[in-house]
Design an enzyme around this catalytic site. Structure first.
Site, PDB file in Angstrom:
ATOM      1  N   SER A 122       0.816  -1.210   0.000  1.00 16.50           N
ATOM      2  CA  SER A 122       0.000   0.000   0.000  1.00 16.50           C
ATOM      3  C   SER A 122       0.849   1.259   0.000  1.00 16.50           C
ATOM      4  CB  SER A 122      -0.908   0.010   1.233  1.00 16.50           C
ATOM      5  OG  SER A 122      -1.595   1.245   1.366  1.00 16.50           O
ATOM      6  N   TYR A 144      -2.191   5.406  -4.345  1.00 16.24           N
ATOM      7  CA  TYR A 144      -3.210   6.428  -4.158  1.00 16.24           C
ATOM      8  C   TYR A 144      -2.692   7.701  -4.823  1.00 16.24           C
ATOM      9  CZ  TYR A 144      -6.009   3.880  -0.679  1.00 16.24           C
ATOM     10  OH  TYR A 144      -6.822   2.982  -0.042  1.00 16.24           O
ATOM     11  N   THR A 170      -5.660   2.640  -7.138  1.00 20.92           N
ATOM     12  CA  THR A 170      -6.982   2.626  -6.515  1.00 20.92           C
ATOM     13  C   THR A 170      -7.764   3.827  -7.020  1.00 20.92           C
ATOM     14  OG1 THR A 170      -6.207   1.454  -4.552  1.00 20.92           O
ATOM     15  CG2 THR A 170      -8.237   2.714  -4.338  1.00 20.92           C
ATOM     16  N   LYS A 247      -8.051  -0.652  -9.536  1.00 20.17           N
ATOM     17  CA  LYS A 247      -8.803  -1.264  -8.438  1.00 20.17           C
ATOM     18  C   LYS A 247      -9.939  -0.338  -8.006  1.00 20.17           C
ATOM     19  CE  LYS A 247      -8.252  -2.974  -3.680  1.00 20.17           C
ATOM     20  NZ  LYS A 247      -9.085  -1.963  -2.979  1.00 20.17           N
ATOM     21  N   HIS A 271     -14.292  -1.672  -2.276  1.00 22.47           N
ATOM     22  CA  HIS A 271     -13.370  -1.290  -1.203  1.00 22.47           C
ATOM     23  C   HIS A 271     -13.780  -1.926   0.124  1.00 22.47           C
ATOM     24  CE1 HIS A 271      -9.952   1.641  -0.987  1.00 22.47           C
ATOM     25  NE2 HIS A 271     -10.082   1.378   0.296  1.00 22.47           N
TER      26      HIS A 271
END
Length: 374
Positions: A122, A144, A170, A247, A271
């Protein structure tokens, strides 16, 4: 407007013996976590009905087994994106895993490497991505989109240099959904847990407690760019050779656009029920996306996978694999690397059994299974 979330249901007692399913692992973890950390992981947005919908929709998918297959063993391994995996499972990108265990992402990545499945790092990992990738195995990097485009490119370059084999963007978090448990708890991160990849970005909010506010949501509001669009993804596609994975796709039209900009995979995901309150269950959205892309990219399913049978359900509905999220965190909380490894061991054992019982010697046969809604 969403109504208030119900009070969390009492957590069942931990099993007296070893964990024999993923629900057992969750119960073990619950005994080891502070209540507000457990809420941070378990909670969803709004009234949390999307989480319930994920589970209910998966349970409605009934697999029609084939008989007289002539085999008593099954091989759950196969291709996944540009590589292969011991089973069609990727560890979903999840933030701040040191909340679960001091070794956090390092422990989870080691367990994934030993299990032979990819681990998605992440952007908000609590260890630097380079340290996580260095444990070995197959690493993907989840991005992100930051307000500073130079920082976006820096994160991508760091992931490339660390040997990450896919870039997962994402796309369903222009802003963080209202997670009422965190707001009620005034949730903040402890001082020793930070977003290790985001040096220079204002991080004080994650450690500043304010009644009725989530420090994590405040920080993401400062750091993430809510105006990310298709042009940004096209710009990104031109600047990396890593496979691009989107995603958070639920609408088939968005899946088609993803293919058109050069994505090699989409992840059908709500999510884990943590973003749009009222969104459809991910597994309900899966077949229309599979049909729309027509084999032009891989399709993965995320949100609500809790067993090997769930993995088989996803394959039978056309998915190439799944992302596994919360159970990995529960494994970390229960017993660090060994707990995460137990999660993967249980999932693979369940998948092997489900394949044999459905008359499928391999993943190819699994994708030919019929399903009905029960």
């Amino acid at each position: 407007m969403s109504g208030p979330a119900p009070d969390p249901a009492p957590v069942p007692a931990a099993p007296a013996g070893p964990a024999v399913c993923l629900a057992d692992v969750e119960r073990l973890a619950a005994d080891r976590l502070p209540a507000e950390v457990r809420d941070f992981v378990a909670g969803g947005s709004g009234d949390e009905s999307v989480q319930a919908a994920n589970r209910a929709a998966l349970d409605r998918v009934r697999l029609v087994p084939r008989v007289l297959a002539g085999t008593d063993v099954a091989d759950p391994s196969g291709p996944l994106l540009r590589g292969t995996a011991a089973m069609p499972v990727v560890v979903a990108p999840m933030a701040y895993q040191r909340l679960m265990h001091p070794d956090g992402e390092l422990a989870a990545a080691r367990a994934a490497a030993k299990a032979g499945i990819p681990y998605a790092i992440s952007t908000l990992s609590s260890y630097p991505l380079e340290e996580i990738a260095a444990v070995g195995g197959t690493s993907w990097f989840q991005l992100y989109w930051q307000r500073d485009r130079a920082q976006v490119l820096d994160l991508v370059r760091r992931a490339e240099e660390a040997g990450c084999e896919a870039l997962v963007v994402t796309v369903d978090v222009p802003v963080m959904g209202r997670r009422l448990r965190d707001l009620r708890n005034g949730f903040t991160l402890p001082a020793d847990v930070t977003a290790a990849n985001l040096g220079g970005v204002p991080l004080a909010a994650t450690h500043t407690r304010q009644p009725g506010a989530s420090g994590v949501a405040t920080h993401t509001g400062q750091a993430f760019d809510p105006a990310i669009g298709w042009a940004d993804l096209a710009w990104l596609r031109e600047r990396t050779t890593m496979p691009l994975v989107l995603k958070g796709v639920l609408d088939p039209r968005d899946a088609v656009r993803a293919v058109e900009i050069g994505a090699e995979a989409v992840v059908v995901s709500n999510h884990g029920g943590r973003q749009l309150a009222g969104a459809p269950a991910s597994v309900t959205a899966l077949p229309p996306v599979v049909e729309a892309v027509g084999g032009r990219c891989s399709v993965l399913l995320d949100s609500g996978i809790r067993s090997g049978t769930d993995v088989l359900r996803a394959l039978a509905l056309g998915a190439d694999g799944v992302l596994l999220g919360r159970p990995v965190l529960w494994g970390l909380a229960a017993d660090g690397e060994a707990g995460a490894a137990r999660v993967f061991e249980l999932l693979q054992a369940e998948l092997r059994e489900a394949l044999v019982l459905s008359g499928c010697p391999d993943l190819g046969a699994a994708r030919d299974l019929a399903t009905v809604l029960g």
